[in-house]
Enzyme design. Sequence first.
Site, PDB file in Angstrom:
ATOM      1  N   TYR A  43       0.834  -1.213   0.000  1.00 48.52           N
ATOM      2  CA  TYR A  43       0.000   0.000   0.000  1.00 48.52           C
ATOM      3  C   TYR A  43       0.870   1.264   0.000  1.00 48.52           C
ATOM      4  O   TYR A  43       0.643   2.193  -0.792  1.00 48.52           O
ATOM      5  CB  TYR A  43      -0.900  -0.043   1.229  1.00 48.52           C
ATOM      6  CG  TYR A  43      -1.873   1.092   1.358  1.00 48.52           C
ATOM      7  CD1 TYR A  43      -3.017   1.164   0.558  1.00 48.52           C
ATOM      8  CD2 TYR A  43      -1.678   2.105   2.309  1.00 48.52           C
ATOM      9  CE1 TYR A  43      -3.926   2.210   0.703  1.00 48.52           C
ATOM     10  CE2 TYR A  43      -2.578   3.143   2.454  1.00 48.52           C
ATOM     11  CZ  TYR A  43      -3.701   3.192   1.648  1.00 48.52           C
ATOM     12  OH  TYR A  43      -4.599   4.225   1.794  1.00 48.52           O
ATOM     13  N   LYS A  83       1.140   4.174  -2.888  1.00 46.66           N
ATOM     14  CA  LYS A  83       0.831   5.579  -2.602  1.00 46.66           C
ATOM     15  C   LYS A  83       2.051   6.478  -2.830  1.00 46.66           C
ATOM     16  O   LYS A  83       1.915   7.626  -3.253  1.00 46.66           O
ATOM     17  CB  LYS A  83       0.296   5.718  -1.170  1.00 46.66           C
ATOM     18  CG  LYS A  83      -1.042   4.999  -0.940  1.00 46.66           C
ATOM     19  CD  LYS A  83      -2.147   5.566  -1.818  1.00 46.66           C
ATOM     20  CE  LYS A  83      -3.517   5.049  -1.438  1.00 46.66           C
ATOM     21  NZ  LYS A  83      -4.597   5.631  -2.268  1.00 46.66           N
TER      22      LYS A  83
HETATM   23  P1  NAI Z   1     -13.351   2.872   1.059  1.00 44.70           P
HETATM   24  O1  NAI Z   1     -12.928   1.459   1.027  1.00 44.70           O
HETATM   25  O2  NAI Z   1     -14.426   3.303   1.990  1.00 44.70           O
HETATM   26  O3  NAI Z   1     -13.756   3.368  -0.410  1.00 44.70           O
HETATM   27  C1  NAI Z   1     -13.006   3.030  -1.547  1.00 44.70           C
HETATM   28  C2  NAI Z   1     -13.913   3.007  -2.738  1.00 44.70           C
HETATM   29  O4  NAI Z   1     -13.132   2.636  -3.870  1.00 44.70           O
HETATM   30  C3  NAI Z   1     -15.042   1.977  -2.611  1.00 44.70           C
HETATM   31  O5  NAI Z   1     -16.276   2.548  -2.960  1.00 44.70           O
HETATM   32  C4  NAI Z   1     -14.625   0.888  -3.567  1.00 44.70           C
HETATM   33  O6  NAI Z   1     -15.713   0.177  -4.134  1.00 44.70           O
HETATM   34  C5  NAI Z   1     -13.864   1.674  -4.616  1.00 44.70           C
HETATM   35  N1  NAI Z   1     -12.968   0.827  -5.395  1.00 44.70           N
HETATM   36  C6  NAI Z   1     -12.134  -0.132  -4.941  1.00 44.70           C
HETATM   37  N2  NAI Z   1     -11.518  -0.750  -5.952  1.00 44.70           N
HETATM   38  C7  NAI Z   1     -11.983  -0.176  -7.092  1.00 44.70           C
HETATM   39  C8  NAI Z   1     -11.738  -0.408  -8.480  1.00 44.70           C
HETATM   40  N3  NAI Z   1     -10.930  -1.365  -8.898  1.00 44.70           N
HETATM   41  N4  NAI Z   1     -12.374   0.381  -9.375  1.00 44.70           N
HETATM   42  C9  NAI Z   1     -13.233   1.350  -8.957  1.00 44.70           C
HETATM   43  N5  NAI Z   1     -13.509   1.586  -7.671  1.00 44.70           N
HETATM   44  C10 NAI Z   1     -12.902   0.829  -6.744  1.00 44.70           C
HETATM   45  O7  NAI Z   1     -12.019   3.691   1.344  1.00 44.70           O
HETATM   46  P2  NAI Z   1     -11.757   5.210   1.766  1.00 44.70           P
HETATM   47  O8  NAI Z   1     -11.240   5.187   3.150  1.00 44.70           O
HETATM   48  O9  NAI Z   1     -12.880   6.085   1.417  1.00 44.70           O
HETATM   49  O10 NAI Z   1     -10.505   5.513   0.825  1.00 44.70           O
HETATM   50  C11 NAI Z   1     -10.537   6.352  -0.302  1.00 44.70           C
HETATM   51  C12 NAI Z   1      -9.110   6.642  -0.724  1.00 44.70           C
HETATM   52  O11 NAI Z   1      -8.432   7.275   0.355  1.00 44.70           O
HETATM   53  C13 NAI Z   1      -8.291   5.392  -1.051  1.00 44.70           C
HETATM   54  O12 NAI Z   1      -7.436   5.660  -2.134  1.00 44.70           O
HETATM   55  C14 NAI Z   1      -7.481   5.173   0.208  1.00 44.70           C
HETATM   56  O13 NAI Z   1      -6.305   4.470  -0.037  1.00 44.70           O
HETATM   57  C15 NAI Z   1      -7.227   6.598   0.639  1.00 44.70           C
HETATM   58  N6  NAI Z   1      -6.882   6.754   2.043  1.00 44.70           N
HETATM   59  C16 NAI Z   1      -7.747   6.401   3.032  1.00 44.70           C
HETATM   60  C17 NAI Z   1      -7.389   6.561   4.353  1.00 44.70           C
HETATM   61  C18 NAI Z   1      -8.286   6.189   5.484  1.00 44.70           C
HETATM   62  O14 NAI Z   1      -7.838   6.276   6.635  1.00 44.70           O
HETATM   63  N7  NAI Z   1      -9.526   5.829   5.257  1.00 44.70           N
HETATM   64  C19 NAI Z   1      -6.070   7.087   4.720  1.00 44.70           C
HETATM   65  C20 NAI Z   1      -5.250   7.423   3.595  1.00 44.70           C
HETATM   66  C21 NAI Z   1      -5.651   7.259   2.316  1.00 44.70           C
END
Ligand code: NAI
Length: 248
Positions: free
Chosen positions: A156, A160
Amino acid sequence: MVLSFDGKVALVTGAARGIGRAIALALSGKGAEVLLADILLEPLKELQAELAQAGSMARVYTMDITSVESVAKAFWSIERDVKRVDLLINNAGITRDGLLVRMRDEDWHAVLDTNLSGTYRVTRAVLKGMMKARYGRIVNIASVVAEMGNAGQTNYAASKAGIIGFTKSLAREVASRGITVNAIAPGYIETAMTEALDEKAKEHLKDMIPAGRLGSPEDVANAALFLLSEESSYITGQVLHVGGGLYM
Ligand code: NAI
């Protein structure tokens, strides 16, 4: 400063929930026409209906950013539906955590292919239009662990960190065309991704975060809105941390 996105078209990947959903809601609330993309169709439709009730127009696209065909198909529809994409938020991402000694190849590749190559695929698809229009805002969602490192997240963190290098290089390529490319590095944000953390782990995290709390998806959306606005035109190739001071 009142940010307005009237007349702008914004594509948000991973818009079905969490941070992507919050960014889509915030942009829509400020006048943008939002294109909602995800592999999960039902929650996208629910969000579209919610936005329609608030009087905002949004469109829904099934898009698996790991698949060249799926991205191409979605863009075929997008190009039919709208003149161009002005704002792109590469937010879709996954984790497959584990220590490197036990890392399975499939978990390594899935994370790199989704987070990093997915960002590449979608960005390349919108870039020509932005270059032609001589306008664009691209915000890539990275992570604090890209710069801090985190045991159990080599795949991961590498994906990133790759996004940050991608962001800076592309920013240099397109700055003269009125396109900015920036990254946001969220800290720990309360979404489905961090739900697995137990209370003890959350308490420990709060001790590490100077702000004393985990972040909300809206905290990230607020930062995204600024980097997507007209007002941030002289800011490019930057990484904005939204982590309550977790990393400085
Ligand atoms: P989440 O898991 O709630 O949402 C991620 C979304 O991306 C989901 O709706 C999922 O269906 C979609 N997704 C996954 N694989 C996909 C694909 N192949 N094609 C299209 N859509 C796809 O995660 P969250 O927390 O909202 O994360 C959003 C972004 O923020 C991610 O890139 C994550 O790595 C990043 N992030 C999140 C953090 C956290 O603490 N929640 C911290 C740092 C970064």
